[in-house]
Design a protein around this motif. Structure first.
Motif: not given
Lengths: 313, 279
Positions: B7-8, B10-17, B19
Motif C-alpha cells: 500500500a505504500e 509510489r513515487t510518481a515515476e513508474p506508473l505514469a509520466g 509517454s
C-alpha cells in the motif's frame, strides 16, 4: 492544469433499433477520476468503446487528450490505456512477454521494453510469476497484468471498465490502491462500475447512466444527498415496544418508519455515529434492540431515488 | 494466490509520466506480432504435432489403398504412386494449414489479446499480415517434416530430385499462403472456430477429391472430369507434381502462383474490412 482530458458532447450510439447511448455528455478534468455508474446494459461499456476509438459514435463528438476520437483515432490510442471487463492478455505468453510485446508495439526498443516490463511486473507484485504463461494466473493476477499492460506506455488517460467485477475483496482493495496511486501521479481516469461503494471511494465525480442516458451527475456527496444516504434499521423483540421506540427515536431527531412485517424501525441517518445515538436513545427508555443494522445506499437506491425525483418533478 | 499490492505510496515515476513511445513502424509491428504467434507454437508444439497427424495418416492410407492406381492405363508410365501422391499431399497439407490461420485468428479474438491490440496505436492490417506469415513459417516446418517422413518411410524419391521437390514445396507454400487470406477473411466475418472448421472442411474435402490429387483426371467419371478440369486445385497439384517429377510444367506453376496472389489480394481486402468491425 485542469483542462478536460475527456470530453464527450451529445454522444449517441445506436445499433439498429437499439439506442445504446442517448445524447451523453461527460467532462473529466486532468488528474481526476470520473465514476461511470450503472447496471449492466446501461451503456457504460459502449461509452468506453466510443471514447477509446473502438466504436465510432452515431452522432455527437468526443475528444480525449484534446484529440477527436474519430479523426485522430490513431493518436488517441497512443495516449490512452484500456482495461476492459475481460483480461486482454495473451494466455500463451508469460506475463513479462505480454508486457514486452506491448512495449515493442508502442515503439520501445527491445531493451527498453524489457526494462519497462520488469518494472511493471515488480510494481504489480507479479515478479514471482513473471515467466509463467498468463493462462496459469489467478483472476486477480490476470487483472493486474491487464492493468499493467494498459500502463506500459505511460498513458495520460486510463479507461477502467468494471476493473473489480468478479474479484475477491483482497484483490479489489489492491486494485483500488493502484487506481489511487495512478491518480496521485496525475493520470486521468474514467472508471465504470456497478458498485456505488467503489465509485464513492475512487471517483471525484460520478455520472449515473441508465438505459443509455445520463440520469444524474455530481460528486458522491451530492448523489448521496439525493439518495437519502444511509439508514439504520432497529429490529425489536416485541410489537409492544414499537410505539415507545418510535417516540424515543423521534425525540433524538430521526424519522423512523415502521416495517410491520419485521417489527423493525428504519430511519435515514447522516453518519455512522448516528448508530450510537439511536442505541442511546433506545437505552434511555429501556429498550434493547434485537438486531441493529447500518444500511449503505446501493446503486438500486440511487436509481429508486432518481426515479422518485423525476416522477415528482 | 492471494498476493496483494503493497500500500505504500509510489513515487510518481513508474506508473505514469510523460509517454515517450508513440507507436512503432509497420515493419516492427509485423515482426513483433509474427514472433508472438510463432512463440505460441514453440510453447505449445501440440498444434504442430496434431496438424501433422492428419496428413501423415492420409499419406499412410492413400499410399497403400491407391497404390494399384499406378497400374491403370491413365497413370503416367514409370512413376511410383508415392512420387505421384506426395506433391498432392504437400498442397493439401498447406491448404489445411491455411484453414488453421483462420482458426488461429478466431482464437486470438476469443483470447482477448486482439482487444488489446485494437487499443494500441498500430495498424490492424499488420496483425493479419503477422498471422499469415507465422502460419507460413509453421506450414513450411510441417511440410519439411512430411517430406522427411515420406522420404525415409515411404521411399519418396521423385525424378525431379531435391531441386524439384523444393520447387514443389515452395509452390505448395504459395498456394497455402494465398488461401490463408481467404480463410482469414472468412474468420473475421464468422468469428466462430467450430463453424470455421466446418466451412473449411466442406470447401476443401470435395475440392481435393474432385481433382487430380489422388488419381489421374482421365480415370474419373465424365461429370467429375469436367469438375476436376475447372478445379483450380487440379492445376496447383499438377504444377507441384510436374515440378517434383521434372515433367514439363508449362504455364501451370505461374498460373497457380498468380491465382494464389489474386486470392490473397481479394482475401486481404475483405479480411481488413471484416477485422475493423468491433469484437
Amino acid at each position: 492544469m485542469n483542462e478536460p482530458m475527456i470530453e464527450a458532447v451529445d454522444v449517441t450510439k445506436t445499433f439498429g433499433a437499439l439506442t445504446a447511448l442517448d445524447s451523453v455528455s461527460v467532462t473529466v478534468p486532468r488528474g481526476t477520476v470520473l465514476g461511470l455508474l450503472g447496471h449492466n446494459g446501461a451503456g457504460k461499456t459502449t461509452l468506453v468503446n466510443v471514447l477509446t476509438t473502438m466504436l465510432p459514435p452515431t452522432s455527437g463528438t468526443a475528444r480525449v487528450a484534446g484529440l477527436d476520437v474519430v479523426r485522430k483515432a490513431h493518436q488517441v490510442r497512443s495516449r490512452i490505456g484500456l482495461t476492459g471487463q475481460f483480461a486482454a492478455v495473451d494466455e500463451q505468453l508469460s506475463g513479462t512477454d505480454n508486457l514486452v510485446l506491448i512495449a515493442r508495439l508502442l515503439g520501445a526498443s527491445p531493451r527498453e521494453a524489457r526494462a519497462r516490463a520488469a518494472e511493471l511486473m515488480d510494481l504489480f507484485d507479479l515478479a514471482d510469476a513473471a515467466r509463467r504463461p498468463a493462462r496459469t494466473y489467478s483472476g486477480g493476477m490476470r487483472r493486474r497484468l491487464d492493468l499493467a499492460a494498459s500502463l506500459v506506455g505511460r498513458p495520460d488517460v486510463i479507461f477502467l471498465d468494471e476493473p473489480t467485477t468478479g474479484l475477491d475483496p483482497t484483490s479489489r482493495l489492491a486494485m483500488w490502491e493502484i487506481v489511487e496511486n495512478l491518480v496521485g501521479d496525475g493520470t486521468t481516469v474514467l472508471l465504470t462500475t456497478q458498485y456505488l461503494e467503489e465509485a464513492d471511494r475512487l471517483a471525484d465525480s460520478i455520472t449515473v447512466l441508465s438505459a443509455g442516458r445520463v440520469v444524474a451527475s455530481g460528486t458522491a456527496a451530492e448523489l448521496k444527498a439525493e439518495v437519502g444516504q444511509r439508514t439504520v434499521t432497529v429490529t425489536l423483540a416485541a410489537d409492544a415496544e414499537v410505539p415507545q421506540a418510535m417516540r424515543a427515536m423521534e425525540g433524538a431527531g430521526f424519522q423512523p418508519v415502521h416495517d410491520t412485517e419485521r417489527i423493525a424501525l428504519t430511519t435515514p441517518v447522516t453518519a455512522s455515529r448516528d448508530l450510537a445515538v439511536v442505541v442511546r436513545a433506545l437505552d434511555e427508555v429501556g429498550i434493547e434492540a434485537a438486531e441493529l443494522a447500518l444500511g449503505e445506499p446501493t446503486l438500486d437506491d440511487v436509481y429508486l431515488a432518481l426515479a422518485h425525483h423525476s416522477a415528482a418533478a | 494466490m492471494t498476493s496483494t499490492l503493497t500500500a505504500e505510496p509510489r513515487t510518481a515515476e513508474p506508473l505514469a509520466g510523460p509517454s515517450t513511445w508513440h507507436g512503432s513502424g509497420l515493419g516492427t509491428q509485423i515482426l513483433v506480432l509474427t514472433t508472438r504467434s510463432l512463440r505460441a507454437v514453440v510453447r505449445d508444439p501440440r498444434m504442430i504435432i496434431f496438424s501433422l497427424l492428419q496428413p501423415l495418416i492420409m499419406l499412410l492410407l492413400f499410399s497403400q489403398i491407391f497404390s494399384s492406381i499406378a497400374n491403370t492405363p491413365d497413370f503416367p508410365r514409370g512413376v511410383n504412386y508415392i512420387d505421384y501422391l506426395m506433391p498432392a499431399i504437400l498442397v493439401n497439407t498447406a491448404m489445411q494449414s491455411a484453414l488453421q490461420a483462420g482458426v488461429g485468428l478466431i482464437n486470438d479474438m476469443k483470447n482477448g489479446v486482439l482487444a488489446r491490440f485494437r487499443s494500441l496505436p498500430i495498424r490492424l492490417g499488420s496483425v493479419l499480415v503477422a498471422r499469415s506469415l507465422s502460419d507460413l513459417v509453421r506450414t513450411a516446418i510441417q511440410l519439411l517434416v512430411m517430406l522427411l517422413f515420406a522420404t525415409v518411410l515411404f521411399g519418396f524419391s521423385p525424378s525431379g530430385g531435391v531441386l524439384g521437390v523444393l520447387a514443389a514445396l515452395a509452390l505448395a507454400l504459395v498456394v497455402g499462403w494465398g488461401l490463408s487470406w481467404a480463410f482469414l477473411a472468412i474468420a473475421t466475418w464468422l468469428r466462430n472456430a467450430e463453424v470455421m472448421q466446418m466451412v473449411g472442411f466442406l470447401a476443401m474435402f470435395p475440392l481435393m477429391f474432385a481433382s487430380s490429387a489422388y488419381v489421374p483426371v482421365r480415370g474419373l467419371p465424365g461429370w467429375l472430369q469436367a469438375v476436376a478440369n475447372v478445379n483450380p486445385l487440379t492445376h496447383a497439384v499438377d504444377a507441384a507434381r510436374n515440378l517434383a517429377l521434372s515433367h514439363p510444367v508449362g504455364g501451370g506453376a505461374l498460373a497457380a502462383i498468380v491465382t494464389s496472389l489474386v486470392i490473397a489480394a481479394v482475401g486481404a481486402v475483405f479480411a481488413v474490412r471484416g477485422f475493423r468491425r468491433p469484437l
